[in-house]
Design a protein around this motif. Structure first.
Motif, PDB file in Angstrom:
ATOM      1  N   VAL A   1       0.937  -1.199  -0.062  1.00 26.20           N
ATOM      2  CA  VAL A   1      -0.077  -0.085  -0.005  1.00 26.20           C
ATOM      3  C   VAL A   1       1.055   1.344  -0.072  1.00 26.20           C
ATOM      4  CG1 VAL A   1      -1.674   1.335   1.072  1.00 26.20           C
ATOM      5  CG2 VAL A   1      -1.886  -1.064   1.166  1.00 26.20           C
ATOM      6  N   VAL A   2       2.028   1.122   0.883  1.00 29.13           N
ATOM      7  CA  VAL A   2       2.884   2.482   0.915  1.00 29.13           C
ATOM      8  C   VAL A   2       3.532   2.575  -0.419  1.00 29.13           C
ATOM      9  CG1 VAL A   2       4.789   3.411   2.090  1.00 29.13           C
ATOM     10  CG2 VAL A   2       3.233   1.999   3.309  1.00 29.13           C
ATOM     11  N   ARG A   3       3.962   1.484  -1.161  1.00 31.92           N
ATOM     12  CA  ARG A   3       4.638   1.713  -2.340  1.00 31.92           C
ATOM     13  C   ARG A   3       3.791   2.275  -3.316  1.00 31.92           C
ATOM     14  NH1 ARG A   3       5.906  -3.751  -3.423  1.00 31.92           N
ATOM     15  NH2 ARG A   3       4.081  -3.856  -4.650  1.00 31.92           N
ATOM     16  N   ASN A   4       2.702   1.724  -3.575  1.00 37.20           N
ATOM     17  CA  ASN A   4       1.627   2.100  -4.537  1.00 37.20           C
ATOM     18  C   ASN A   4       1.234   3.584  -4.160  1.00 37.20           C
ATOM     19  OD1 ASN A   4       1.586  -0.330  -5.675  1.00 37.20           O
ATOM     20  ND2 ASN A   4      -0.457  -1.076  -4.882  1.00 37.20           N
ATOM     21  N   THR A   5       0.859   3.839  -3.139  1.00 41.34           N
ATOM     22  CA  THR A   5       0.897   5.292  -2.884  1.00 41.34           C
ATOM     23  C   THR A   5       2.046   6.198  -3.191  1.00 41.34           C
ATOM     24  OG1 THR A   5      -0.327   4.705  -0.781  1.00 41.34           O
ATOM     25  CG2 THR A   5      -0.186   6.981  -1.186  1.00 41.34           C
ATOM     26  N   LEU A   6       3.146   5.682  -3.026  1.00 43.86           N
ATOM     27  CA  LEU A   6       4.481   6.874  -3.394  1.00 43.86           C
ATOM     28  C   LEU A   6       4.335   6.481  -4.863  1.00 43.86           C
ATOM     29  CD1 LEU A   6       7.331   5.173  -1.203  1.00 43.86           C
ATOM     30  CD2 LEU A   6       6.641   7.706  -1.346  1.00 43.86           C
ATOM     31  N   LEU A   7       4.163   5.486  -5.444  1.00 36.81           N
ATOM     32  CA  LEU A   7       4.082   5.585  -6.963  1.00 36.81           C
ATOM     33  C   LEU A   7       3.081   6.458  -7.489  1.00 36.81           C
ATOM     34  CD1 LEU A   7       4.163   2.353  -9.069  1.00 36.81           C
ATOM     35  CD2 LEU A   7       3.144   4.345  -9.958  1.00 36.81           C
ATOM     36  N   VAL A   8       1.802   6.271  -6.947  1.00 36.25           N
ATOM     37  CA  VAL A   8       0.916   7.379  -7.417  1.00 36.25           C
ATOM     38  C   VAL A   8       1.307   8.788  -7.163  1.00 36.25           C
ATOM     39  CG1 VAL A   8      -1.312   8.373  -7.045  1.00 36.25           C
ATOM     40  CG2 VAL A   8      -0.946   5.931  -7.068  1.00 36.25           C
ATOM     41  N   PHE A   9       2.035   9.207  -6.127  1.00 39.14           N
ATOM     42  CA  PHE A   9       2.645  10.494  -5.730  1.00 39.14           C
ATOM     43  C   PHE A   9       3.503  11.211  -6.877  1.00 39.14           C
ATOM     44  CE2 PHE A   9       6.294  12.384  -4.004  1.00 39.14           C
ATOM     45  CZ  PHE A   9       5.695  13.740  -3.852  1.00 39.14           C
ATOM     46  N   HIS A  10       4.587  10.202  -6.941  1.00 36.90           N
ATOM     47  CA  HIS A  10       5.763  10.587  -8.180  1.00 36.90           C
ATOM     48  C   HIS A  10       5.205  10.493  -9.469  1.00 36.90           C
ATOM     49  CE1 HIS A  10       9.178  10.816  -5.607  1.00 36.90           C
ATOM     50  NE2 HIS A  10       8.637   9.665  -4.857  1.00 36.90           N
ATOM     51  N   ALA A  11       3.946   9.679  -9.786  1.00 40.85           N
ATOM     52  CA  ALA A  11       3.664   9.715 -11.148  1.00 40.85           C
ATOM     53  C   ALA A  11       2.547  11.082 -11.409  1.00 40.85           C
ATOM     54  CB  ALA A  11       2.624   8.429 -11.232  1.00 40.85           C
ATOM     55  N   LYS A  12       1.988  11.393 -10.467  1.00 45.45           N
ATOM     56  CA  LYS A  12       1.048  12.434 -10.531  1.00 45.45           C
ATOM     57  C   LYS A  12       1.962  13.999 -10.413  1.00 45.45           C
ATOM     58  CE  LYS A  12      -3.372  10.646  -9.680  1.00 45.45           C
ATOM     59  NZ  LYS A  12      -4.771  10.920  -8.901  1.00 45.45           N
ATOM     60  N   CYS A  13       2.707  13.993  -9.514  1.00 46.66           N
ATOM     61  CA  CYS A  13       3.455  15.372  -9.219  1.00 46.66           C
ATOM     62  C   CYS A  13       4.823  15.286  -8.935  1.00 46.66           C
ATOM     63  CB  CYS A  13       2.859  16.034  -8.207  1.00 46.66           C
ATOM     64  SG  CYS A  13       2.754  15.264  -6.439  1.00 46.66           S
ATOM     65  N   GLY A  14       5.455  14.023  -8.788  1.00 47.94           N
ATOM     66  CA  GLY A  14       7.098  13.906  -8.330  1.00 47.94           C
ATOM     67  C   GLY A  14       7.641  13.729  -9.712  1.00 47.94           C
TER      68      GLY A  14
END
Length: 518
Positions: free
Chosen positions: A143-156
């Motif tokens: 869950v943490v890894r996927n949320t990090l992925l979403v964060f970086h994909a969208k704005c990181g």
């Protein structure tokens, strides 16, 4: 007031929160961990949803601040509520307080904080959270890894998102969908489609992500093809395509797709109906708009949300049935500024100036504060009614009481109002005093008033300004020529026609539109 939300009680006003808080103190329950956990769950939920006002969120946070030693569960619950609220900055603030008080975050903390950073587009903060995730050893948590992925994909950093994806389980549909959305958001549709095609398995979410990607980039043919290929569809699939058609002004296609949707037994929701009402309004299609209205009544058993009510008022006003627009307006229980603006402007632009101004006076007696759109409708109503003194009064009220800086639309309404009343010099002086550059619409409004009132000299000055802005518009020449002709100055009219020829400007042929019914 307490409402049920998916099986949980949700507090919807500050008064109820204060009563609960008082009972907690009076009954000595501030140190009871079991009670506090239930209280935290209830109050955190009050921060989420359309009824979560700023006052409710503020007081809920104050209550949490008075808990002596909240445990990790309590911190996480409030961080989650804040991250899902309309002001997710509180989630990051709570996370910082948690760190200051040496409360160790866990694998439930980080997804909520990262979601808040994604919503806020806080790249540096999210990257710092990523660093802490790695230091505390939560990087392998799915869950943490996927949320990090979403964060970086969208704005990181998209490269970081790709690296996280490469280290993830290739069967994880969430990871694939997040990376696809990330590439699409950055405009790289070819990579997004390549990833979609390479997915080992696709769920409904992944199909919807790709359909939405195409609609947001205006690739409606690709979106439709993918929609037709999808082995399963839900309301999100239909709404993505219908909304995409409306966004691209393909309103007939949106209405046809809705008929198809109903034909296969898919039930529309509020998002569907808002898109369809927008389509009907843009088309001026009253008949289709009334059918959509009937469907809304059927769906909601007569109840009308503020959003749907506003859209219906706007649709009826734009389709020419101002009577129905007003009737729907009075059915809206929780009227907001958009509700008032829609009906005030609708009445004004349909020539019902006195009714429009009457409603504005009623609006001022409510708690709803007018905005710049309100005053466009009000000034237009004053213009159509010939109420120059009242219009000037409202223009100054807008600036002095409500601190709204006049836009070009407000100034255009004032020029139109003065011009209609024959106060041409006042209109010209008003334009000269404007803090913003007058546009062609303002000068054309003055030119049209000069024609009505036969002021050739001011018409020439207004036309000079227009020709500086757009010398290729035949209508401006024709309007000045008509001013001369209306005063019997045929030489002047002929000179304008000659100027058109010299500048290579041709008058567009007249045309009409006929809709055939079989």
């Amino acid at each position: 007031m307490i409402r049920k939300r998916r099986g949980r009680s949700t507090i919807t006003n500050v008064g109820t929160l204060k009563q609960i808080h008082a009972l907690m103190i009076v009954n000595g329950l501030t140190s009871n961990v079991g009670f506090l956990r239930k209280l935290v769950l209830t109050t955190a939920m009050s921060m989420v949803g359309p009824n979560a006002t700023s006052a409710v969120i503020r007081y809920a946070l104050q209550m949490f601040a008075q808990i002596p030693q909240p445990d990790t569960f309590m911190w996480n619950t409030y961080i989650r509520g804040s991250s899902q609220s309309h002001d997710p900055v509180h989630a990051v603030a709570l996370y910082a307080q948690m760190d200051q008080r040496s409360v160790k975050p866990d694998n439930f903390t980080f997804p909520f904080v990262l979601k808040a950073c994604t919503k806020l587009f806080w790249v540096n903060t999210g990257s710092a959270v990523h660093g802490r995730v790695l230091r505390l050893g939560f990087g392998s948590n799915v869950v943490v890894r996927n949320t990090l992925l979403v964060f970086h994909a969208k704005c990181g950093d998209l490269k970081v998102a790709t690296d996280i994806f490469d280290d993830s389980d290739k069967g994880d549909v969430v990871a694939w969908s997040a990376l696809i959305a990330g590439y699409a958001q950055r405009g790289d549709l070819s990579v997004a489609r390549k990833l979609f095609d390479e997915m080992p398995k696709r769920d409904l979410v992944s199909w919807n992500v790709m359909i939405t990607v195409y609609t947001k980039h205006g690739e409606m043919e690709s979106a439709r093809r993918l929609f037709d290929e999808a082995p399963m569809k839900d309301i999100v699939s239909w709404n993505a395509l219908i909304g995409g058609y409306v966004l691209r002004n393909l309103n007939r296609e949106a209405l046809e797709l809705f008929d198809e949707m109903c034909g296969v037994g898919e039930c529309p929701d509020e998002v569907t109906m808002l898109s369809l009402l927008s389509a009907c309004a843009d088309l001026g299609d009253l008949e289709s708009g009334e059918k959509v209205h009937a469907k809304i009544i059927e769906m909601n058993k007569g109840k009308l949300s503020t959003l749907l009510g506003n859209a219906l008022v706007d649709m009826y006003a734009k389709c020419g049935n101002i009577g129905k627009a007003v009737r729907v307006f009075w059915l809206i229980r929780d009227k907001d500024v958009v509700s008032w603006n829609s009906v005030i402007s609708g009445l004004a632009f349909h020539g019902h100036a006195e009714e429009s101004l009457g409603l504005f006076r009623e609006m001022k007696m409510t708690k709803v504060c007018p905005d710049e759109v309100t005053f466009v409708g009000v000034l237009a109503a004053c213009s159509h009614a010939g109420n120059v003194d009242e219009g000037n009064r409202y223009f100054h009220l807008m600036k002095n009481k409500y601190k709204i800086e006049p836009t070009i639309r407000h100034c255009g309404c004032v020029v139109d109002m003065l011009g209609r009343a024959g106060l041409l010099k006042e209109a010209f002086n008003f334009i000269a005093s404007m803090k913003i550059e007058p546009n062609a619409i303002v000068w054309r409004s003055l030119l049209g008033a000069c024609k009505v009132h036969g002021d050739v000299e001011l018409a020439k000055r207004a036309n000079e300004q227009l020709l500086r802005m757009r010398g290729d518009q035949s209508g401006d020449y024709v309007l000045l020529s008509n001013v001369y002709a209306s005063q019997g100055e045929w030489d002047g009219a002929e000179n304008v026609r000659k100027l058109m020829d010299d500048n290579g400007v041709t008058k567009n042929r007249g045309s009409s539109f006929v809709e055939a019914f079989s």
